[in-house]
Motif scaffolding. Structure first.
Motif, PDB file in Angstrom:
ATOM      1  N   MET A   1       0.847  -1.173   0.000  1.00  0.00           N
ATOM      2  CA  MET A   1       0.000   0.000   0.000  1.00  0.00           C
ATOM      3  C   MET A   1       0.888   1.230   0.000  1.00  0.00           C
ATOM      4  SD  MET A   1      -3.335  -0.576   2.324  1.00  0.00           S
ATOM      5  CE  MET A   1      -2.655  -1.290   3.783  1.00  0.00           C
ATOM      6  N   GLY A   2       0.283   2.361  -0.337  1.00  0.00           N
ATOM      7  CA  GLY A   2       1.002   3.605  -0.185  1.00  0.00           C
ATOM      8  C   GLY A   2       1.423   3.698   1.267  1.00  0.00           C
ATOM      9  N   ARG A   3       2.193   4.676   1.598  1.00  0.00           N
ATOM     10  CA  ARG A   3       2.700   4.762   2.969  1.00  0.00           C
ATOM     11  C   ARG A   3       1.575   4.687   3.987  1.00  0.00           C
ATOM     12  NH1 ARG A   3       7.970   5.476   2.266  1.00  0.00           N
ATOM     13  NH2 ARG A   3       8.657   6.737   0.554  1.00  0.00           N
ATOM     14  N   ASP A   4       0.425   5.240   3.648  1.00  0.00           N
ATOM     15  CA  ASP A   4      -0.714   5.154   4.559  1.00  0.00           C
ATOM     16  C   ASP A   4      -1.866   4.356   3.943  1.00  0.00           C
ATOM     17  OD1 ASP A   4      -1.555   6.903   2.631  1.00  0.00           O
ATOM     18  OD2 ASP A   4      -2.150   8.488   4.003  1.00  0.00           O
ATOM     19  N   GLY A   5      -1.618   3.695   2.825  1.00  0.00           N
ATOM     20  CA  GLY A   5      -2.644   2.878   2.190  1.00  0.00           C
ATOM     21  C   GLY A   5      -3.656   3.651   1.373  1.00  0.00           C
ATOM     22  N   THR A   6      -3.393   4.928   1.104  1.00  0.00           N
ATOM     23  CA  THR A   6      -4.360   5.780   0.418  1.00  0.00           C
ATOM     24  C   THR A   6      -4.741   5.258  -0.959  1.00  0.00           C
ATOM     25  OG1 THR A   6      -3.458   7.685   1.581  1.00  0.00           O
ATOM     26  CG2 THR A   6      -4.810   8.136  -0.348  1.00  0.00           C
ATOM     27  N   ILE A   7      -3.767   4.856  -1.747  1.00  0.00           N
ATOM     28  CA  ILE A   7      -4.055   4.429  -3.115  1.00  0.00           C
ATOM     29  C   ILE A   7      -4.927   3.181  -3.120  1.00  0.00           C
ATOM     30  CG2 ILE A   7      -3.039   3.583  -5.255  1.00  0.00           C
ATOM     31  CD1 ILE A   7      -0.642   5.435  -4.613  1.00  0.00           C
ATOM     32  N   LYS A   8      -4.583   2.201  -2.305  1.00  0.00           N
ATOM     33  CA  LYS A   8      -5.376   0.970  -2.263  1.00  0.00           C
ATOM     34  C   LYS A   8      -6.786   1.251  -1.750  1.00  0.00           C
ATOM     35  CE  LYS A   8      -5.332  -3.815  -0.860  1.00  0.00           C
ATOM     36  NZ  LYS A   8      -4.619  -4.876  -0.183  1.00  0.00           N
ATOM     37  N   ARG A   9      -6.908   2.061  -0.717  1.00  0.00           N
ATOM     38  CA  ARG A   9      -8.232   2.381  -0.169  1.00  0.00           C
ATOM     39  C   ARG A   9      -9.069   3.142  -1.186  1.00  0.00           C
ATOM     40  NH1 ARG A   9      -7.389  -1.386   2.618  1.00  0.00           N
ATOM     41  NH2 ARG A   9      -6.411  -1.235   4.628  1.00  0.00           N
ATOM     42  N   ALA A  10      -8.449   4.045  -1.939  1.00  0.00           N
ATOM     43  CA  ALA A  10      -9.178   4.789  -2.979  1.00  0.00           C
ATOM     44  C   ALA A  10      -9.699   3.837  -4.048  1.00  0.00           C
ATOM     45  CB  ALA A  10      -8.273   5.847  -3.606  1.00  0.00           C
ATOM     46  N   GLN A  11      -8.886   2.881  -4.481  1.00  0.00           N
ATOM     47  CA  GLN A  11      -9.328   1.916  -5.484  1.00  0.00           C
ATOM     48  C   GLN A  11     -10.466   1.057  -4.951  1.00  0.00           C
ATOM     49  OE1 GLN A  11      -8.537   1.616  -8.701  1.00  0.00           O
ATOM     50  NE2 GLN A  11      -7.287   3.440  -8.457  1.00  0.00           N
ATOM     51  N   PHE A  35      -8.670 -15.934  -9.328  1.00  0.00           N
ATOM     52  CA  PHE A  35      -8.083 -15.921 -10.664  1.00  0.00           C
ATOM     53  C   PHE A  35      -6.653 -15.414 -10.624  1.00  0.00           C
ATOM     54  CE2 PHE A  35      -7.275 -14.317 -14.918  1.00  0.00           C
ATOM     55  CZ  PHE A  35      -7.677 -15.399 -15.671  1.00  0.00           C
ATOM     56  N   LEU A  36      -6.373 -14.475  -9.721  1.00  0.00           N
ATOM     57  CA  LEU A  36      -5.063 -13.869  -9.655  1.00  0.00           C
ATOM     58  C   LEU A  36      -4.822 -13.368  -8.231  1.00  0.00           C
ATOM     59  CD1 LEU A  36      -3.456 -11.460 -12.099  1.00  0.00           C
ATOM     60  CD2 LEU A  36      -3.842 -10.633  -9.824  1.00  0.00           C
ATOM     61  N   SER A  37      -3.599 -13.495  -7.744  1.00  0.00           N
ATOM     62  CA  SER A  37      -3.258 -12.920  -6.446  1.00  0.00           C
ATOM     63  C   SER A  37      -1.861 -12.325  -6.515  1.00  0.00           C
ATOM     64  CB  SER A  37      -3.337 -13.968  -5.333  1.00  0.00           C
ATOM     65  OG  SER A  37      -2.370 -14.972  -5.537  1.00  0.00           O
ATOM     66  N   VAL A  38      -1.649 -11.274  -5.717  1.00  0.00           N
ATOM     67  CA  VAL A  38      -0.350 -10.618  -5.596  1.00  0.00           C
ATOM     68  C   VAL A  38       0.023 -10.654  -4.120  1.00  0.00           C
ATOM     69  CG1 VAL A  38       0.949  -8.490  -5.997  1.00  0.00           C
ATOM     70  CG2 VAL A  38      -0.924  -9.103  -7.537  1.00  0.00           C
ATOM     71  N   ASP A  39       1.250 -11.030  -3.814  1.00  0.00           N
ATOM     72  CA  ASP A  39       1.631 -11.220  -2.414  1.00  0.00           C
ATOM     73  C   ASP A  39       2.044  -9.947  -1.685  1.00  0.00           C
ATOM     74  OD1 ASP A  39       4.099 -10.849  -3.667  1.00  0.00           O
ATOM     75  OD2 ASP A  39       5.102 -12.388  -2.475  1.00  0.00           O
ATOM     76  N   LYS A  40       2.064  -8.807  -2.341  1.00  0.00           N
ATOM     77  CA  LYS A  40       2.438  -7.550  -1.690  1.00  0.00           C
ATOM     78  C   LYS A  40       1.286  -6.549  -1.790  1.00  0.00           C
ATOM     79  CE  LYS A  40       6.731  -8.634  -0.846  1.00  0.00           C
ATOM     80  NZ  LYS A  40       6.966  -9.875  -0.348  1.00  0.00           N
ATOM     81  N   ASP A  41       0.978  -5.881  -0.680  1.00  0.00           N
ATOM     82  CA  ASP A  41      -0.115  -4.906  -0.654  1.00  0.00           C
ATOM     83  C   ASP A  41       0.188  -3.645  -1.451  1.00  0.00           C
ATOM     84  OD1 ASP A  41      -1.837  -6.425   0.853  1.00  0.00           O
ATOM     85  OD2 ASP A  41      -1.235  -5.535   2.754  1.00  0.00           O
ATOM     86  N   ASN A  42       1.459  -3.323  -1.658  1.00  0.00           N
ATOM     87  CA  ASN A  42       1.794  -2.102  -2.378  1.00  0.00           C
ATOM     88  C   ASN A  42       1.916  -2.297  -3.889  1.00  0.00           C
ATOM     89  OD1 ASN A  42       4.203  -3.592  -1.765  1.00  0.00           O
ATOM     90  ND2 ASN A  42       5.403  -1.821  -2.397  1.00  0.00           N
ATOM     91  N   VAL A  43       1.571  -3.479  -4.368  1.00  0.00           N
ATOM     92  CA  VAL A  43       1.516  -3.739  -5.814  1.00  0.00           C
ATOM     93  C   VAL A  43       0.053  -3.962  -6.180  1.00  0.00           C
ATOM     94  CG1 VAL A  43       2.238  -5.253  -7.699  1.00  0.00           C
ATOM     95  CG2 VAL A  43       3.847  -4.684  -5.862  1.00  0.00           C
ATOM     96  N   ILE A  44      -0.458  -3.112  -7.062  1.00  0.00           N
ATOM     97  CA  ILE A  44      -1.875  -3.105  -7.432  1.00  0.00           C
ATOM     98  C   ILE A  44      -2.030  -3.607  -8.864  1.00  0.00           C
ATOM     99  CG2 ILE A  44      -3.902  -1.616  -7.774  1.00  0.00           C
ATOM    100  CD1 ILE A  44      -3.129  -1.623  -4.885  1.00  0.00           C
ATOM    101  N   VAL A  45      -3.039  -4.435  -9.096  1.00  0.00           N
ATOM    102  CA  VAL A  45      -3.376  -4.853 -10.458  1.00  0.00           C
ATOM    103  C   VAL A  45      -4.231  -3.744 -11.051  1.00  0.00           C
ATOM    104  CG1 VAL A  45      -4.553  -6.567 -11.889  1.00  0.00           C
ATOM    105  CG2 VAL A  45      -3.348  -7.288  -9.812  1.00  0.00           C
ATOM    106  N   GLY A  46      -3.721  -3.096 -12.091  1.00  0.00           N
ATOM    107  CA  GLY A  46      -4.437  -1.993 -12.731  1.00  0.00           C
ATOM    108  C   GLY A  46      -5.331  -2.450 -13.854  1.00  0.00           C
ATOM    109  N   ALA A  47      -4.927  -3.523 -14.546  1.00  0.00           N
ATOM    110  CA  ALA A  47      -5.723  -4.024 -15.668  1.00  0.00           C
ATOM    111  C   ALA A  47      -5.399  -5.487 -15.915  1.00  0.00           C
ATOM    112  CB  ALA A  47      -5.426  -3.217 -16.934  1.00  0.00           C
ATOM    113  N   ALA A  68      11.155   0.014  -3.718  1.00  0.00           N
ATOM    114  CA  ALA A  68      11.468  -1.160  -4.537  1.00  0.00           C
ATOM    115  C   ALA A  68      10.891  -2.395  -3.846  1.00  0.00           C
ATOM    116  CB  ALA A  68      12.969  -1.298  -4.725  1.00  0.00           C
ATOM    117  N   THR A  69      10.224  -3.259  -4.625  1.00  0.00           N
ATOM    118  CA  THR A  69       9.490  -4.383  -4.041  1.00  0.00           C
ATOM    119  C   THR A  69       9.640  -5.636  -4.887  1.00  0.00           C
ATOM    120  OG1 THR A  69       7.847  -2.847  -3.158  1.00  0.00           O
ATOM    121  CG2 THR A  69       7.189  -5.149  -3.325  1.00  0.00           C
ATOM    122  N   ASP A  70       9.969  -6.754  -4.245  1.00  0.00           N
ATOM    123  CA  ASP A  70       9.923  -8.066  -4.892  1.00  0.00           C
ATOM    124  C   ASP A  70       8.503  -8.588  -4.716  1.00  0.00           C
ATOM    125  OD1 ASP A  70      12.639  -8.096  -5.567  1.00  0.00           O
ATOM    126  OD2 ASP A  70      13.184  -8.878  -3.600  1.00  0.00           O
TER     127      ASP A  70
END
Length: 112
Positions: A1-11, A35-47, A68-70
């Motif tokens: 997520m963003g530092r405070d999770g704003t981007i994920k919460r907005a989506q 169908f799909l999962s991502v293991d990090k909260d700060n990586v968002i599926v956009g499309a 930077a995130t793996d």
């Protein structure tokens, strides 16, 4: 997520969940599936969509914390896993073939 999770919460607020009401039935798929999962909260599926020139799957993701995130992206129904590293605020697009012998490849935003 963003530092405070704003981007994920907005989506989460902007994109309403899609619900499909289904009853129990015989079939090969389980009642609950992903169908799909991502293991990090700060990586968002956009499309996620079919490719313009075939049956491949196009997945676009982006990093939201300026870190930077793996990350590992898992597509259980396709039997595919993508391990990648995102730079701060980086956008990545992947082309995934249904044929497991074809490697997943990173493409640009116009799928080249």
């Amino acid at each position: 997520m963003g530092r405070d999770g704003t981007i994920k919460r907005a989506q989460e607020l902007i994109q309403r969940p899609v619900s499909v009401i289904e009853t129990y039935h015989n079939g090969a798929l389980p009642q609950i599936n992903s169908f799909l999962s991502v293991d990090k909260d700060n990586v968002i599926v956009g499309a996620m969509k079919n490719s313009e020139d075939g049956d491949d799957l196009i997945i676009r993701l982006y990093e939201t914390s300026k870190v930077a995130t793996d990350a590992t992206i898992t597509l259980p129904q396709w039997g595919r896993t993508i391990k990648t590293t995102f730079g701060p605020c980086e956008i990545k697009t992947f082309r995934v073939s249904k044929d497991a012998s074809v490697p997943v490849c990173e493409v640009n935003m116009i799928e080249w």
